[in-house]
Design a protein around this motif. Sequence first.
Motif, PDB file in Angstrom:
ATOM      1  N   ILE A 121       0.724  -1.091   0.147  1.00  0.00           N
ATOM      2  CA  ILE A 121       0.059  -0.025   0.037  1.00  0.00           C
ATOM      3  C   ILE A 121       0.964   1.068  -0.111  1.00  0.00           C
ATOM      4  O   ILE A 121       1.912   1.364   0.913  1.00  0.00           O
ATOM      5  CB  ILE A 121      -0.908  -0.001   1.033  1.00  0.00           C
ATOM      6  N   LEU A 122       0.669   2.257  -1.117  1.00  0.00           N
ATOM      7  CA  LEU A 122       1.363   3.368  -1.151  1.00  0.00           C
ATOM      8  C   LEU A 122       0.438   4.356  -1.148  1.00  0.00           C
ATOM      9  O   LEU A 122      -0.553   4.464  -1.636  1.00  0.00           O
ATOM     10  CB  LEU A 122       2.241   3.197  -2.373  1.00  0.00           C
ATOM     11  N   THR A 123       1.070   5.900  -0.708  1.00  0.00           N
ATOM     12  CA  THR A 123       0.592   6.991  -1.061  1.00  0.00           C
ATOM     13  C   THR A 123       1.268   7.951  -2.089  1.00  0.00           C
ATOM     14  O   THR A 123       2.371   7.976  -1.748  1.00  0.00           O
ATOM     15  CB  THR A 123       0.170   7.774   0.360  1.00  0.00           C
ATOM     16  N   VAL A 124       0.445   8.216  -3.057  1.00  0.00           N
ATOM     17  CA  VAL A 124       1.358   8.943  -4.202  1.00  0.00           C
ATOM     18  C   VAL A 124       0.850  10.426  -4.135  1.00  0.00           C
ATOM     19  O   VAL A 124      -0.368  10.623  -3.936  1.00  0.00           O
ATOM     20  CB  VAL A 124       1.099   8.692  -5.599  1.00  0.00           C
ATOM     21  N   THR A 125       1.757  11.504  -3.821  1.00  0.00           N
ATOM     22  CA  THR A 125       1.187  12.964  -3.881  1.00  0.00           C
ATOM     23  C   THR A 125       1.876  13.629  -4.909  1.00  0.00           C
ATOM     24  O   THR A 125       2.964  13.596  -5.197  1.00  0.00           O
ATOM     25  CB  THR A 125       1.661  13.337  -2.478  1.00  0.00           C
ATOM     26  N   ASP A 126       0.853  14.564  -5.759  1.00  0.00           N
ATOM     27  CA  ASP A 126       1.474  15.347  -6.862  1.00  0.00           C
ATOM     28  C   ASP A 126       1.736  16.585  -6.625  1.00  0.00           C
ATOM     29  O   ASP A 126       1.829  16.944  -5.378  1.00  0.00           O
ATOM     30  CB  ASP A 126       0.191  15.118  -8.039  1.00  0.00           C
ATOM     31  N   VAL A 127       2.114  17.457  -7.556  1.00  0.00           N
ATOM     32  CA  VAL A 127       2.567  18.717  -7.237  1.00  0.00           C
ATOM     33  C   VAL A 127       1.589  19.541  -6.480  1.00  0.00           C
ATOM     34  O   VAL A 127       2.020  20.485  -5.819  1.00  0.00           O
ATOM     35  CB  VAL A 127       3.177  19.451  -8.348  1.00  0.00           C
ATOM     36  N   SER A 128       0.427  19.298  -6.830  1.00  0.00           N
ATOM     37  CA  SER A 128      -0.605  20.050  -6.067  1.00  0.00           C
ATOM     38  C   SER A 128      -1.029  19.295  -4.531  1.00  0.00           C
ATOM     39  O   SER A 128      -2.082  19.750  -3.878  1.00  0.00           O
ATOM     40  CB  SER A 128      -2.186  20.186  -6.915  1.00  0.00           C
TER      41      SER A 128
END
Length: 727
Positions: A121-128
């Motif tokens: 399980i991962l959490t991906v965060t974009d530039v926003s």
Amino acid sequence: MQQIPLLARAQCATPFDCLGPQVEDSAVTVNAWLPGAKSVELIDWTSRAPIEKMACIEDSSLYSVTIPQADLPQLYGFEITTAETTYQYLDPYQFQAQAYHAVHYIDHAPENLYQQAGAQILTVTDVSEHAIEGVRFAVFAPNASAVSLIGEFNLWNGSSHPMQRTELGYWVLFVPYLGSGTQYKYQVKDAHGNELPHKADPIGFSAEQYPSHASRVYDHSQYEWQDSAWMNRETSDPYTQPMSIYEVQLGSWKRPDHDTGERYLSYRELAAELIPYLVEMNYTHIELLPISEYPFDGSWGYQPVGMFAPTSRFGHPDEFKYFVDQCHQHNIGVIIDWVPAHFPEDGHGLARFDGSCVYEYEDPRKGWHPDWNSCIYDFGKDTVRQFLVANALYWLDKFHVDGLRVDAVASMLYLDYSRNDGEWIPNVDGGNHNYEAISLLQWMNQEVYKKFPRAMTIAEESTSFAKVSRPVFDGGLGFGFKWNMGWMHDSLHYIAKDPAYRRYHHGEITFSMVYAFNENFVLPISHDEVVHGKGSMLQKMPGDEWQQAANLRCYAAFMFGHPGKKLNFMGNEWGQALEWNHDAQLQWDLLQYEKHAGIQALYKDLNQLYRDIPALHVFDCDPQGFEWIDHENADQSIVSFVRKGPTNQPKVYAVCNFTPLPRENFRLGVKDAGSYKLLLNTDDKAYWGSEYPVQTAMTAEKLAWNHQSHSIIINVPPLATLFIIAD
């Protein structure tokens, strides 16, 4: 588009080359394979604003759109219309970096396997700073032509989520918005494009039972442990500590509906019932028959398929953690049986995982076990070695278990184990030792003790292989302990004899002391001794009803007096009448009878004495803690010995009478002057004994006996063991 037929047949090995964003110059083409879609629109995922409608390519399930690269948002998705509904979908094929990330670190250390592979399980965060949680899947199938992720989320459709092949033989994919509890499997096609049975995840952390045998995504970070006091306790020498182990098969200890046997106690129910029983009976440890997921109840767990998943027969992985947590909070150590020797052929498991022998030796003379009709791991293959060592570390790390009892070690060490001439392949030196397995076991033990210094490993090894429980730097296998199978076989053979003939087999009860300190031994009376027609411990005993019970009590105390840590299978402690049946609970109803309640009371007291009196445990693995008083009294079938602890602690003398004849005014040599008292008498009325009169207090005479300077006079009851201690 040439990939369309491959996508349609679920045979695309490199979906990142044709799906997701494909950049060329200043333009980007977004391709999506969406079976069942009628129309598709590209959307900005953060704002959900439409960008452009996508075109269906060649009347297939492939949808495509080309836009200026600057117009593609950081996160994009699709609005999909089917015959039934319209929904929005975040494209997993834009997360190529997240998918590839797993394989960069897997082979750097064994524990990286369970930290990177499988379903993470991962959490991906974009530039926003838009956070997207999802699951990264990575599965090793080096000779597959294609692998697809299938599950309830895509209706088990093998063409929906093709995975990307990597140079290391792993297939990877990150799928957003999947989470804990998601069912999944892998659709694998062999090198020739043939579809194999759907495979469960070899690194799956949670598994379902028949008929699906599916894996489930599981989040290890959610459980909040409460055993910090136990885990951070001061490190102590396990060889000098008491270790009385209660061996348990969780499915048959108790059943809530024992009349029908249709349900097991859950891990939480077991925590509520089994742990208080362990505490009441004064056990120090519990040993569980294999917990790793297994498909067939009758294997008792010794044919595991899901090596990284606690069996779901008894509940969720968090509930197994709760069971271990509760054991620790009640000062009970947890040992699990671990099976690195072999695995079954079940279609959803490891056997011929990608159509080739990924995990097993290819040659059946090394790769097939004739005793258990199972596959043998290829102990020389780096990926398999990492798989097994990582699995050993995993149980200690993620589930806080305290020890691994390693099953069937002898079958790993010998290439000719259970094989006739011509059925095995000699090693490079022409011998029968499996150097690859030896090296693997050494590596496993080194990694365990380096990373978990409070843990222990215990070998079930039935031969005279040298230095099983000696350090690797000394040429040993590196185990902490070894089961003393020789003691078990000899002593059980002896105690099963009619007492009239025991005088002719006296060496069987004394021979174990010739080698008692060659290894760090555990004395096992395990499940293997009460199944397959061997009868229960009580049934092994000769004589009438009273003599059977007396024999068992006498033998139990002999075991607790003998050097070595102790292990008893469930039901032994009250003299279960029938041999163990994994399909039914133990015979708890027998405890209403004085005979069985008395045997149970004896085991409880033996455990307490063993824990409380240093002489009975401190030198279990050290020859300075034992001395024969008389091992030659075959005519009377009596053995006597002394157990010694630290110099400031009293010695304990044991006298075992293995005949139904009482011995009055029996003279026993002792080492010191002074007074002595009776510590334990297995013939006591409280244990359903005959209560034959025995002196409870004695004074040593200055009369040399049994090569000792002093002696005492005692009555020795029939079929009884006495413990005597300096007062």
